[in-house]
Scaffold this motif. Structure first.
Motif, PDB file in Angstrom:
ATOM      1  N   PRO A  23      -0.553  -0.087 -19.743  1.00 49.87           N
ATOM      2  CA  PRO A  23      -1.385  -0.490 -18.603  1.00 49.87           C
ATOM      3  C   PRO A  23      -0.580  -1.312 -17.610  1.00 49.87           C
ATOM      4  O   PRO A  23       0.288  -2.097 -17.988  1.00 49.87           O
ATOM      5  CB  PRO A  23      -2.482  -1.331 -19.260  1.00 49.87           C
ATOM      6  CG  PRO A  23      -1.843  -1.890 -20.490  1.00 49.87           C
ATOM      7  CD  PRO A  23      -0.886  -0.830 -20.972  1.00 49.87           C
ATOM      8  N   ILE A  24      -0.874  -1.120 -16.320  1.00 50.66           N
ATOM      9  CA  ILE A  24      -0.168  -1.867 -15.276  1.00 50.66           C
ATOM     10  C   ILE A  24      -1.123  -2.112 -14.117  1.00 50.66           C
ATOM     11  O   ILE A  24      -1.995  -1.281 -13.823  1.00 50.66           O
ATOM     12  CB  ILE A  24       1.092  -1.103 -14.808  1.00 50.66           C
ATOM     13  CG1 ILE A  24       1.960  -1.979 -13.897  1.00 50.66           C
ATOM     14  CG2 ILE A  24       0.737   0.217 -14.134  1.00 50.66           C
ATOM     15  CD1 ILE A  24       3.354  -1.407 -13.644  1.00 50.66           C
ATOM     16  N   SER A  25      -0.993  -3.255 -13.479  1.00 50.22           N
ATOM     17  CA  SER A  25      -1.834  -3.609 -12.333  1.00 50.22           C
ATOM     18  C   SER A  25      -0.960  -3.758 -11.091  1.00 50.22           C
ATOM     19  O   SER A  25       0.244  -3.983 -11.196  1.00 50.22           O
ATOM     20  CB  SER A  25      -2.581  -4.918 -12.601  1.00 50.22           C
ATOM     21  OG  SER A  25      -3.419  -4.806 -13.725  1.00 50.22           O
ATOM     22  N   PHE A  26      -1.595  -3.630  -9.916  1.00 49.39           N
ATOM     23  CA  PHE A  26      -0.821  -3.891  -8.700  1.00 49.39           C
ATOM     24  C   PHE A  26      -1.636  -4.632  -7.664  1.00 49.39           C
ATOM     25  O   PHE A  26      -2.864  -4.578  -7.641  1.00 49.39           O
ATOM     26  CB  PHE A  26      -0.204  -2.606  -8.120  1.00 49.39           C
ATOM     27  CG  PHE A  26      -1.126  -1.713  -7.310  1.00 49.39           C
ATOM     28  CD1 PHE A  26      -1.629  -2.111  -6.069  1.00 49.39           C
ATOM     29  CD2 PHE A  26      -1.441  -0.438  -7.755  1.00 49.39           C
ATOM     30  CE1 PHE A  26      -2.435  -1.281  -5.314  1.00 49.39           C
ATOM     31  CE2 PHE A  26      -2.257   0.415  -7.008  1.00 49.39           C
ATOM     32  CZ  PHE A  26      -2.758  -0.022  -5.785  1.00 49.39           C
ATOM     33  N   GLY A  27      -0.907  -5.335  -6.788  1.00 48.62           N
ATOM     34  CA  GLY A  27      -1.472  -5.972  -5.613  1.00 48.62           C
ATOM     35  C   GLY A  27      -0.695  -5.472  -4.417  1.00 48.62           C
ATOM     36  O   GLY A  27       0.516  -5.290  -4.489  1.00 48.62           O
ATOM     37  N   ALA A  84      -5.811  -2.880 -13.248  1.00 51.99           N
ATOM     38  CA  ALA A  84      -6.568  -2.534 -12.035  1.00 51.99           C
ATOM     39  C   ALA A  84      -5.679  -2.762 -10.815  1.00 51.99           C
ATOM     40  O   ALA A  84      -4.483  -3.027 -10.942  1.00 51.99           O
ATOM     41  CB  ALA A  84      -7.843  -3.367 -11.956  1.00 51.99           C
ATOM     42  N   GLU A  85      -6.271  -2.657  -9.631  1.00 53.16           N
ATOM     43  CA  GLU A  85      -5.498  -2.790  -8.397  1.00 53.16           C
ATOM     44  C   GLU A  85      -6.306  -3.517  -7.341  1.00 53.16           C
ATOM     45  O   GLU A  85      -7.538  -3.519  -7.365  1.00 53.16           O
ATOM     46  CB  GLU A  85      -5.072  -1.407  -7.897  1.00 53.16           C
ATOM     47  CG  GLU A  85      -6.234  -0.429  -7.793  1.00 53.16           C
ATOM     48  CD  GLU A  85      -5.814   1.028  -7.850  1.00 53.16           C
ATOM     49  OE1 GLU A  85      -6.251   1.776  -6.948  1.00 53.16           O
ATOM     50  OE2 GLU A  85      -5.072   1.418  -8.768  1.00 53.16           O
ATOM     51  N   LYS A  86      -5.577  -4.149  -6.406  1.00 54.86           N
ATOM     52  CA  LYS A  86      -6.243  -4.926  -5.359  1.00 54.86           C
ATOM     53  C   LYS A  86      -5.431  -4.819  -4.071  1.00 54.86           C
ATOM     54  O   LYS A  86      -4.232  -5.115  -4.059  1.00 54.86           O
ATOM     55  CB  LYS A  86      -6.341  -6.405  -5.782  1.00 54.86           C
ATOM     56  CG  LYS A  86      -7.066  -7.307  -4.806  1.00 54.86           C
ATOM     57  CD  LYS A  86      -8.557  -7.233  -4.987  1.00 54.86           C
ATOM     58  CE  LYS A  86      -9.289  -8.244  -4.112  1.00 54.86           C
ATOM     59  NZ  LYS A  86     -10.750  -8.025  -4.136  1.00 54.86           N
ATOM     60  N   VAL A  87      -6.079  -4.391  -2.991  1.00 56.02           N
ATOM     61  CA  VAL A  87      -5.418  -4.255  -1.694  1.00 56.02           C
ATOM     62  C   VAL A  87      -5.983  -5.310  -0.748  1.00 56.02           C
ATOM     63  O   VAL A  87      -7.207  -5.431  -0.588  1.00 56.02           O
ATOM     64  CB  VAL A  87      -5.642  -2.843  -1.105  1.00 56.02           C
ATOM     65  CG1 VAL A  87      -4.992  -2.742   0.275  1.00 56.02           C
ATOM     66  CG2 VAL A  87      -5.074  -1.781  -2.044  1.00 56.02           C
TER      67      VAL A  87
END
Length: 405
Positions: free
Chosen positions: A137-141, A160-163
């Motif tokens: 699992p990997i998340s990004f911003g 999860a991810e957040k823009v």
């Protein structure tokens, strides 16, 4: 100002995720990775344990008391290093230039990609590719700078991810606790709490001079970060990035005691500089130049580390393998390469809290009184090895050469 798009990628509970990949029965169970004994230290912990107050760097004995149902695994630095390399290769194949900030954390500058791919879509596809190919699992911003993107990743986790759209940085940051700001450690956090400052919005509303008066020169940096201001560049990842140390002897020698003393001192100095620069190495090489000027080098991959007691045996092993001509030696050298950002955490699987405290204490003494204020007994004959300044202020490879005329 030209709009930028900086992506921050962070593998979720990296050591824990690798263990779960290797053993699916560990999924959704409280898991601690680190030293097994009562004197061991928690190197990583699953999200299930954190609600009990467990965190990395905590004594394993305390963590077990807080969460007695947790499964404890010793962990293997070599396994995690291999998985880190695997993720790095995936990103390298997709992104022209990226920064490997640590074994499980990456930045990439995606500015200008909209006209070709669409930045948001590219980031999503990259994350999905990493998850599919690595099984982790990997998340990004994603935002206009590294700091806001890193904070966004923290908010997005787990998996999860957040823009954060340009112009919305301050409203996004405002309600978050000040502890979310990179650089706000436990001591600074407590100082801010004592002043009644809990949310980032309070820092945004404060005059920067007031924060400087309380926190010194770091106050301005923290104020800028609270306001979403950050101009730090992406530092392209290069495997060849290295730090090295060489010694040319005034008179060619075959004195094994002297050679071992010099190798130990060089390794000790380089390892200290790694820790001082918050770096880890994954590649060790030793060089020998004989009296006839023939030069030979031997290298080996190692699990990411910055610890003397893990690097010294490998250096000595390489020297033994390399020294086979039985001629007088003119020069010896040690080099660490494949450097990435990171701290001592990845070494905690074999080490005790006692060992961690020992390194911290030794380095504090060296920082205050000089590199040679504490050294191994075997290094006493090589006091000229090393230097005091921090070699990681700049990015090019560093060579420390010492010659006796």
């Amino acid at each position: 100002m030209k709009e930028k798009s900086i992506l921050h990628l962070d593998l979720d509970a990296f050591f824990v995720s690798v263990e779960r990949k290797l053993n699916s029965e560990l999924e959704n169970k409280p898991l601690l990775v680190g030293g097994m004994g009562d004197r061991g230290v928690v190197a990583a912990c699953s999200y299930e344990t954190r609600k009990f107050g467990v965190h990395s760097g905590m004594a394993m004995k305390v963590a077990r008391q807080l969460c007695p149902q947790a499964i404890v695994i010793k962990g293997n630095a070599g396994t995690y290093t291999r998985h880190s390399h695997e993720i790095t290769e995936i990103i390298k194949s997709k992104v022209p230039a990226f920064e490997k900030a640590s074994v499980d954390e990456f930045y990439a500058d995606l500015s200008g990609m909209d006209r070709f791919f669409g930045i948001n879509q590219f980031a999503k596809e990259l994350r999905n590719t990493i998850i599919k190919e690595s099984g982790l699992p990997i998340s990004f911003g994603l935002s206009q700078n590294k700091i806001v993107s890193k904070i966004a990743t923290g908010v997005a986790k787990p998996n999860a991810e957040k823009v954060i759209q340009m112009g919305t940085e301050k409203p996004f940051l405002a309600p978050l606790p000040v502890s979310r700001i990179p650089m706000v450690g436990s001591k600074t956090f407590q100082t801010l709490l004592n002043l009644g400052i809990r949310e980032i919005r309070t820092l945004q509303e404060m005059p920067v001079e007031m924060l400087e008066s309380v926190l010194g020169k770091n106050g301005r940096t923290i104020w800028k970060r609270a306001n979403g201001i950050d101009y730090s560049p992406i530092i392209p990842f290069r495997e060849r990035k290295s730090i090295s140390n060489e010694r040319t002897f005034g008179r060619d020698t075959i004195d094994m005691v002297r050679l071992r003393t010099t190798l130990t001192a060089m390794t000790e100095s380089l390892a200290y500089q790694l820790r001082r620069g918050n770096k880890l190495t994954c590649n060790v090489s030793v060089k020998i130049r004989y009296s006839d000027y023939q030069t030979y080098t031997k290298q080996a991959k190692v699990p990411y580390t910055s610890a003397d007691h893990l690097l010294l045996p490998k250096v000595e092993e390489l020297f033994r393998q390399l020294y086979n001509r039985r001629l007088l030696i003119r020069l010896i050298g040690v080099k660490f390469s494949g450097l990435v950002g990171g701290n001592y955490q990845i070494n905690l699987f074999d080490d005790s809290e006692q060992m961690l405290n020992l390194y911290n204490s030794i380095d504090k003494v060296r920082n205050r009184f000089g590199e040679h204020s504490v050294m191994r007994a075997v290094s006493l004959g090589a006091k000229t090895i090393g230097r005091m300044d921090n070699p990681f202020n700049g990015e090019p490879p560093i060579v420390l050469a010492h010659r006796n005329q």
